[in-house]
Design an enzyme around this catalytic site. Structure first.
Site, PDB file in Angstrom:
ATOM      1  N   LYS A   1       0.824  -1.212   0.000  1.00 12.50           N
ATOM      2  CA  LYS A   1       0.000   0.000   0.000  1.00 12.50           C
ATOM      3  C   LYS A   1       0.866   1.274   0.000  1.00 12.50           C
ATOM      4  CE  LYS A   1      -4.084  -1.958   0.008  1.00 12.50           C
ATOM      5  NZ  LYS A   1      -3.836  -3.288  -0.569  1.00 12.50           N
TER       6      LYS A   1
HETATM    7  C1  PLP Z   1      -9.858  -2.541  -1.744  1.00 13.87           C
HETATM    8  C2  PLP Z   1      -9.289  -3.286  -0.569  1.00 13.87           C
HETATM    9  N1  PLP Z   1     -10.042  -3.448   0.517  1.00 13.87           N
HETATM   10  C3  PLP Z   1      -9.575  -4.097   1.603  1.00 13.87           C
HETATM   11  C4  PLP Z   1      -8.312  -4.625   1.623  1.00 13.87           C
HETATM   12  C5  PLP Z   1      -7.845  -5.373   2.826  1.00 13.87           C
HETATM   13  O1  PLP Z   1      -6.737  -4.767   3.424  1.00 13.87           O
HETATM   14  P1  PLP Z   1      -5.885  -5.533   4.517  1.00 13.87           P
HETATM   15  O2  PLP Z   1      -4.950  -6.447   3.807  1.00 13.87           O
HETATM   16  O3  PLP Z   1      -5.161  -4.440   5.253  1.00 13.87           O
HETATM   17  O4  PLP Z   1      -6.832  -6.262   5.387  1.00 13.87           O
HETATM   18  C6  PLP Z   1      -7.481  -4.480   0.521  1.00 13.87           C
HETATM   19  C7  PLP Z   1      -6.118  -5.055   0.531  1.00 13.87           C
HETATM   20  O5  PLP Z   1      -5.504  -5.408  -0.422  1.00 13.87           O
HETATM   21  C8  PLP Z   1      -7.983  -3.798  -0.613  1.00 13.87           C
HETATM   22  O6  PLP Z   1      -7.216  -3.638  -1.703  1.00 13.87           O
END
Ligand code: PLP
Length: 384
Positions: free
Chosen positions: A184
């Site tokens: 990210k």
């Molecule tokens: C659009 C979106 N929502 C939610 C997530 C979930 O994030 P996390 O890996 O921090 O739980 C991601 C992660 O890739 C994402 O791209």
């Protein structure tokens, strides 16, 4: 993996965060403590949000936001088929039913007209995803929310820096959910944050994130003396650690510098690929500051003579890592069998999901990495 392979989404980690992590390790306090609090305070200032609660992922942030909104079994939450599976899974884990509204072909964000067509008496919330760093049409979405008295939970996993009409995304609705996963724009290894306007939401999320124990539990081993705790909900283990926050504090200080670097890479890709038969990512509308998280091109076999999956393999042979964000949600068997969803029922998301490729776009890309990506794309497409 060959040492020449360009890893997709490799983060830029600098000395300041390395030293802060070492300082945390030496401090004797690794868990949720003063560095998490500092990171939350700085994040809420950056996002101009009254409250921010750090958690161990964006998935946890979405899950707890839905629970804090009082949404559960019997309720419906509308989201987009053009997202990571965890957006939908978090709705399912809350006990609510996910409902999909198709995305817009141009912005690839949820389409507000499609949202309207999916509203039923059971709809309790809309969960827009600010896709790739672009912003959803928040004016239209907030109008719908007001008309039908719906909660808004914004998935801001791609959009830390995004603003819409001058306002930070994640501050329009009731909750904004952020990801600090390794690929990210701001990384803590794993990590997430919820922004909210209401103190009671922030308090509830903090308690739910640590087993449902009363807030005093956060301090129970500190220097103020042992505090007994009470369990007031059957909570989860979703808290962020100081080791993660140590990274986040310094990543946040450089968020703008990293954004500027990605913007330059984005513009250079746009110039370099202009003559190819590709669909390039949409330019942000004038009222949007784009976070430049994913540079997504569409590979239409009829136009370029190569399928998306052949292109992915060819890039791999050129030692370039790529990503697919995303196959549309209804392409996955679990959702087909559980909800009867079919990809063809969400034609825009289906088409994008079958043609999209994300090229490397991180602040850590050197000029020479960027040139390698450009050369590889041109070489593969000019062969056709
Ligand atoms: C659009 C979106 N929502 C939610 C997530 C979930 O994030 P996390 O890996 O921090 O739980 C991601 C992660 O890739 C994402 O791209």
């Amino acid at each position: 993996m060959s040492k020449d392979f360009l890893i997709f989404g490799s983060p830029l980690i600098e000395e300041a965060e390395i030293e802060e992590v070492v300082d945390t390790l030496r401090s004797g306090w690794l868990g949720t403590g003063p560095k998490v609090q500092e990171f939350e305070n700085e994040f809420k200032v950056y996002k101009q949000s009254p409250y921010a609660v750090a958690l161990n992922s964006c998935t946890a942030s979405i899950h707890l936001s839905i629970l804090a909104a009082g949404i559960g079994p019997g309720d419906e939450v509308i989201t987009t088929p053009m997202t990571f599976c965890s957006t939908v899974n978090a709705i399912i884990h809350s006990g609510a039913t996910p409902v999909l509204a198709d995305c817009d072909m141009e912005t690839q964000c949820i389409d507000s007209h499609s949202i309207r067509s999916k509203i039923t008496p059971k709809t309790k919330a809309i969960l827009p995803v600010h896709f790739a760093g672009n912003a959803c049409d928040m004016s239209a979405i907030m109008d719908i929310a007001e008309e039908y008295q719906l909660k808004i939970i914004e998935d801001c996993a791609h959009s830390i820096e995004t603003t819409y009409k001058g306002q930070h995304v994640g501050t329009f609705g009731d909750f904004g959910c952020f990801s600090f996963y390794v690929t990210k724009n701001l990384v803590t290894g794993e990590g997430g944050m919820v922004t909210t306007k209401q103190k009671e939401n922030a308090d509830k999320i903090k308690i739910l994130a640590l087993h449902g124990m009363t807030a005093d539990a956060w301090k129970r081993f500190g220097d103020e003396g042992y505090k007994h705790y009470q369990v007031v909900y059957p909570g989860f283990k979703y808290n962020m650690m100081d080791i993660q926050a140590a990274l986040g504090i310094h990543q946040l200080k450089r968020v703008h510098r990293n954004w500027q670097r990605r913007e330059r890479v984005w513009q250079k890709y746009n110039e370099s690929f202009a003559g190819l038969n590709l669909t390039l990512p949409p330019d942000p509308a004038p009222e949007i500051k784009h976070a430049y998280h994913l540079y997504t091109i569409l590979i239409d076999k009829d136009k370029v003579g190569i399928s998306r999956d052949e292109f992915l393999s060819a890039m791999h042979c050129e030692n370039i890592g790529t990503g697919v964000h995303y196959l549309s949600i209804p392409e996955h068997p679990y959702y087909q069998t559980t909800y009867g969803w079919k990809p063809e029922d969400y034609p825009n998301a289906m088409k994008i999901g079958r043609e999209t490729v994300s090229l490397p776009l991180s602040a850590g890309l050197t000029d020479s990495d960027m040139e390698s990506v450009i050369l590889a794309v041109k070489k593969i497409l000019r062969k056709r």
